[in-house]
Design a protein around this motif. Structure first.
Motif, PDB file in Angstrom:
ATOM      1  N   HIS A 167       0.849  -1.196   0.000  1.00  0.00           N
ATOM      2  CA  HIS A 167       0.000   0.000   0.000  1.00  0.00           C
ATOM      3  C   HIS A 167       0.886   1.247   0.000  1.00  0.00           C
ATOM      4  CE1 HIS A 167      -3.640   2.310   0.668  1.00  0.00           C
ATOM      5  NE2 HIS A 167      -2.967   3.021   1.540  1.00  0.00           N
ATOM      6  N   PRO A 168       0.575   2.238  -0.856  1.00  0.00           N
ATOM      7  CA  PRO A 168       1.444   3.410  -0.983  1.00  0.00           C
ATOM      8  C   PRO A 168       1.188   4.515   0.038  1.00  0.00           C
ATOM      9  CG  PRO A 168      -0.293   3.539  -2.609  1.00  0.00           C
ATOM     10  CD  PRO A 168      -0.499   2.241  -1.871  1.00  0.00           C
ATOM     11  N   ALA A 169       1.258   4.151   1.303  1.00  0.00           N
ATOM     12  CA  ALA A 169       1.134   5.115   2.406  1.00  0.00           C
ATOM     13  C   ALA A 169       1.617   4.435   3.675  1.00  0.00           C
ATOM     14  CB  ALA A 169      -0.317   5.581   2.577  1.00  0.00           C
ATOM     15  N   ALA A 201      -4.439   6.785  -1.953  1.00  0.00           N
ATOM     16  CA  ALA A 201      -3.549   7.109  -0.834  1.00  0.00           C
ATOM     17  C   ALA A 201      -2.572   8.234  -1.158  1.00  0.00           C
ATOM     18  CB  ALA A 201      -2.787   5.864  -0.398  1.00  0.00           C
ATOM     19  N   VAL A 202      -2.005   8.226  -2.352  1.00  0.00           N
ATOM     20  CA  VAL A 202      -1.002   9.239  -2.719  1.00  0.00           C
ATOM     21  C   VAL A 202      -1.685  10.598  -2.843  1.00  0.00           C
ATOM     22  CG1 VAL A 202       0.742   9.906  -4.408  1.00  0.00           C
ATOM     23  CG2 VAL A 202       0.415   7.486  -3.843  1.00  0.00           C
ATOM     24  N   ARG A 203      -2.809  10.633  -3.553  1.00  0.00           N
ATOM     25  CA  ARG A 203      -3.575  11.866  -3.698  1.00  0.00           C
ATOM     26  C   ARG A 203      -4.019  12.394  -2.330  1.00  0.00           C
ATOM     27  NH1 ARG A 203      -9.065  11.137  -6.756  1.00  0.00           N
ATOM     28  NH2 ARG A 203      -7.635  10.112  -8.199  1.00  0.00           N
ATOM     29  N   GLY A 263       4.732   7.208   2.548  1.00  0.00           N
ATOM     30  CA  GLY A 263       5.612   6.049   2.451  1.00  0.00           C
ATOM     31  C   GLY A 263       4.912   4.850   1.868  1.00  0.00           C
ATOM     32  N   ALA A 264       5.368   3.682   2.253  1.00  0.00           N
ATOM     33  CA  ALA A 264       4.813   2.425   1.760  1.00  0.00           C
ATOM     34  C   ALA A 264       4.706   1.445   2.914  1.00  0.00           C
ATOM     35  CB  ALA A 264       5.704   1.854   0.660  1.00  0.00           C
ATOM     36  N   THR A 265       3.718   0.568   2.803  1.00  0.00           N
ATOM     37  CA  THR A 265       3.445  -0.436   3.835  1.00  0.00           C
ATOM     38  C   THR A 265       3.235  -1.788   3.175  1.00  0.00           C
ATOM     39  OG1 THR A 265       2.323   1.209   5.245  1.00  0.00           O
ATOM     40  CG2 THR A 265       1.846  -1.107   5.692  1.00  0.00           C
ATOM     41  N   THR A 314       4.708  11.978  -9.602  1.00  0.00           N
ATOM     42  CA  THR A 314       6.118  11.917  -9.185  1.00  0.00           C
ATOM     43  C   THR A 314       6.252  11.272  -7.808  1.00  0.00           C
ATOM     44  OG1 THR A 314       6.078  14.167  -8.241  1.00  0.00           O
ATOM     45  CG2 THR A 314       6.769  13.936 -10.548  1.00  0.00           C
ATOM     46  N   LEU A 315       5.321  11.599  -6.915  1.00  0.00           N
ATOM     47  CA  LEU A 315       5.378  11.007  -5.573  1.00  0.00           C
ATOM     48  C   LEU A 315       5.118   9.504  -5.641  1.00  0.00           C
ATOM     49  CD1 LEU A 315       5.624  11.181  -2.523  1.00  0.00           C
ATOM     50  CD2 LEU A 315       3.233  11.943  -2.421  1.00  0.00           C
ATOM     51  N   HIS A 316       4.122   9.113  -6.434  1.00  0.00           N
ATOM     52  CA  HIS A 316       3.792   7.686  -6.522  1.00  0.00           C
ATOM     53  C   HIS A 316       4.952   6.893  -7.114  1.00  0.00           C
ATOM     54  CE1 HIS A 316       0.247   4.662  -7.170  1.00  0.00           C
ATOM     55  NE2 HIS A 316       1.152   4.224  -6.329  1.00  0.00           N
TER      56      HIS A 316
END
Length: 197
Positions: free
Chosen positions: A109-111, A121-123, A134-136, A165-167
């Motif tokens: 998961h991207p957070a 999650a990124v948005r 971050g990432a989990t 870019t963040l993702h």
């Protein structure tokens, strides 16, 4: 001991590719035995390239989510995997599928959960004005991104970051973390039964 993996994808399959590359090393203690998707995902090309069988279970072909889940579970379990990896699989699994597979069912998961669960999650992190996300990697339970956390890694948010870019930066971290987590599960350094107790 070498463990067997079924990997589930919905998109480009960058996490799948990272696992396939890792598994191509004789020293890596896991092998992908099959790949599953819920659509004609671009990432299935990685399975083809590595000669890995794949299956497609499209929810639109079924009368109910439960019926789809039963077919997905049948496709997964025929490979008798030691571990099922949801790697960018963008559907919530029905409760009976989770009950059958957990705790040997993990997700990226991207957070930094429990912050920013769900599909955006990124948005959500950017909209919240967060300076770090971050990432989990976590065990899937019956909630949405609520299962026991296995591993996390922080990623700083740059003021100039866009969602894209963040993702992309998170994905780089996510791939390395997923490969390390699968290795540590295979070697017994991570005990999923203990984490989920």
């Amino acid at each position: 001991m070498v463990i067997s993996l079924v990997v589930l994808i919905s998109g480009s399959g960058s996490n799948l590719r990272a696992l396939l590359e890792a598994c191509s090393s004789p020293e890596f203690p896991a092998r992908v035995v099959a790949v599953g998707a819920d659509n004609e995902a671009d990432g299935l090309a990685h399975a083809e390239e590595y000669g890995i069988p794949y299956f497609l279970v499209d929810p639109r072909a079924f009368h109910s989510r439960e019926e789809w889940g039963r077919e997905l579970l049948a496709q997964i379990t025929q490979w008798t995997p030691d571990l099922v990896v949801s790697a960018g699989f963008m559907r919530i699994l029905p409760a009976d599928v989770v009950a059958r597979l957990t705790p040997r069912l993990i997700n990226t998961h991207p957070a930094l959960l429990p912050r920013y669960p769900g599909a955006h999650a990124v948005r959500d992190a950017l909209a919240d004005g967060a300076t770090v996300t971050g990432a989990t990697v976590h065990i899937i339970d019956e909630g949405v991104d609520t299962g026991p956390i296995i591993r996390q890694h922080a990623v700083d948010i740059d003021p100039a970051d866009t969602e894209h870019t963040l993702h992309e930066r998170i994905k780089t971290v996510e791939r390395d973390m997923l490969v390390a987590t699968v290795r540590d599960i295979a070697t017994g350094q991570i005990n999923l039964e203990e984490l989920s107790a």
